[in-house]
Design a protein around this motif. Structure first.
Motif, mmCIF file in Angstrom:
data_model
loop_
_atom_site.group_PDB
_atom_site.id
_atom_site.type_symbol
_atom_site.label_atom_id
_atom_site.label_comp_id
_atom_site.label_asym_id
_atom_site.label_seq_id
_atom_site.Cartn_x
_atom_site.Cartn_y
_atom_site.Cartn_z
ATOM 1 N N CYS A 39 -11.120 -9.748 26.012
ATOM 2 C CA CYS A 39 -10.277 -10.493 25.075
ATOM 3 C C CYS A 39 -8.844 -10.510 25.576
ATOM 4 O O CYS A 39 -8.258 -9.456 25.833
ATOM 5 C CB CYS A 39 -10.340 -9.867 23.683
ATOM 6 N N SER A 40 -8.256 -11.687 25.682
ATOM 7 C CA SER A 40 -6.846 -11.781 26.067
ATOM 8 C C SER A 40 -5.964 -11.378 24.886
ATOM 9 O O SER A 40 -6.328 -11.556 23.721
ATOM 10 C CB SER A 40 -6.513 -13.198 26.515
ATOM 11 N N THR A 41 -4.797 -10.834 25.215
ATOM 12 C CA THR A 41 -3.852 -10.402 24.175
ATOM 13 C C THR A 41 -2.621 -11.276 24.092
ATOM 14 O O THR A 41 -1.816 -11.118 23.180
ATOM 15 C CB THR A 41 -3.377 -8.960 24.434
ATOM 16 N N GLY A 42 -2.435 -12.202 25.044
ATOM 17 C CA GLY A 42 -1.179 -12.917 25.103
ATOM 18 C C GLY A 42 -0.080 -12.028 25.662
ATOM 19 O O GLY A 42 -0.333 -10.931 26.153
ATOM 20 N N ILE A 43 1.163 -12.522 25.581
ATOM 21 C CA ILE A 43 2.300 -11.805 26.145
ATOM 22 C C ILE A 43 2.994 -10.983 25.078
ATOM 23 O O ILE A 43 3.339 -11.488 24.014
ATOM 24 C CB ILE A 43 3.306 -12.791 26.769
ATOM 25 N N GLY A 44 3.210 -9.701 25.359
ATOM 26 C CA GLY A 44 4.042 -8.861 24.520
ATOM 27 C C GLY A 44 3.296 -8.057 23.481
ATOM 28 O O GLY A 44 2.139 -8.322 23.141
ATOM 29 N N CYS A 45 3.995 -7.062 22.944
ATOM 30 C CA CYS A 45 3.392 -6.138 21.985
ATOM 31 C C CYS A 45 3.014 -6.773 20.654
ATOM 32 O O CYS A 45 1.988 -6.402 20.076
ATOM 33 C CB CYS A 45 4.329 -4.947 21.765
ATOM 34 N N PRO A 46 3.785 -7.717 20.092
ATOM 35 C CA PRO A 46 3.356 -8.310 18.823
ATOM 36 C C PRO A 46 1.986 -8.977 18.925
ATOM 37 O O PRO A 46 1.114 -8.779 18.074
ATOM 38 C CB PRO A 46 4.466 -9.319 18.514
ATOM 39 N N SER A 47 1.795 -9.770 19.972
ATOM 40 C CA SER A 47 0.527 -10.449 20.176
ATOM 41 C C SER A 47 -0.594 -9.462 20.483
ATOM 42 O O SER A 47 -1.717 -9.587 19.986
ATOM 43 C CB SER A 47 0.682 -11.460 21.317
ATOM 44 N N ALA A 48 -0.282 -8.447 21.307
ATOM 45 C CA ALA A 48 -1.289 -7.435 21.642
ATOM 46 C C ALA A 48 -1.717 -6.650 20.412
ATOM 47 O O ALA A 48 -2.894 -6.311 20.252
ATOM 48 C CB ALA A 48 -0.745 -6.495 22.710
ATOM 49 N N ALA A 49 -0.775 -6.342 19.530
ATOM 50 C CA ALA A 49 -1.095 -5.581 18.329
ATOM 51 C C ALA A 49 -2.068 -6.350 17.435
ATOM 52 O O ALA A 49 -2.977 -5.758 16.827
ATOM 53 C CB ALA A 49 0.179 -5.243 17.561
#
Length: 242
Positions: A61-71
């Motif tokens: 699963c991709s998270t996108g860029i940065g901690c907000p998206s990863a969270a």
């Protein structure tokens, strides 16, 4: 349980282990290394694929860029049954002698971002699970990689990484900087889950070879030319032990 609003997955749709790159395009690259692969969902920066590697069922699963998206990715994957997370990323080195194409396995991430501050005090450590960390190191060494093991930095502001920031991180002994590991480690710890991260070096900030710098292929070390593919292989081999 309702369908997760961003990943568009339900309980039972995913495996208990997830490889989580930032880039949606890297989901397909990881899937190409697997024996089977099936796309489950795709929405915004998130692409979810179920696969098998060495007989191990896993989700990518991709998270996108940065901690907000990863969270968001971690929260929603955890809600539908993922128990172990392995980040497969790229990173900028912060120490002289770490070359493009080297691998870094994180023992912790400096929380130079805002997302984890909404969950807990900055003094609480963002650290990986020991067994995930060990599996990644063992897999990297088993692949005869130049692997660096130590603390890294997770930063929110890619274009605000000034010379002063880089010098401070270097002096602190941080190996590299990326944008997602702090959230991954923090949320996994708080939820009683497991997480780890392996990143391949795509530039060295203290040596001036930043990501995006024009460098001819013949000027790069040979190991830089297939570094992402090798990081994927390491993460998949580690997954068979988790």
């Amino acid at each position: 349980m309702a369908t997760q609003p961003h990943l568009l997955v339900d309980e039972g749709d995913v495996a208990d282990l997830a490889l989580v790159p930032g880039d949606p395009g890297r989901v397909d690259r990881i899937a190409d290394h697997c024996e089977t692969a099936e796309t489950i969902a795709e929405n915004r920066e998130y692409k979810v694929v179920n696969a098998t590697y060495g007989g191990r069922e896993l989700t990518i699963c991709s998270t996108g860029i940065g901690c907000p998206s990863a969270a968001i990715a971690v929260e929603e994957l955890a809600a539908v049954g993922v128990e172990t997370f392995v980040r497969v990323g790229t990173t900028g080195a912060l120490q002289s002698g770490i070359e493009i194409g080297d691998m870094v396995v994180a023992t912790g991430a400096a929380k130079n971002e805002g997302t984890t501050k909404r969950y807990e005090a900055v003094e609480y450590p963002a650290v990986p699970d020991y067994h995930v960390l060990s599996a990644l190191v063992d897999a990297a060494e088993g692949n005869d990689e130049d692997v660096h093991v130590g603390p890294i930095a997770s930063d929110d502001a890619y274009y605000a990484e000034t010379d002063e920031y880089v010098a401070d991180w270097e002096a602190a002994g941080l190996l590299c900087v990326e944008m997602e590991a702090a959230a991954l480690f923090t949320l996994a710890r708080r939820k009683g889950l497991r997480a780890g991260a392996i990143c391949t070096v795509d530039g060295n900030l203290v040596e001036g070879t930043q990501k995006g710098t024009d460098v001819e292929d013949d000027e790069l070390p040979a190991k830089a030319k297939d570094n992402v593919a090798r990081a994927i292989d390491i993460a998949l081999e580690a997954s068979t032990q988790l």
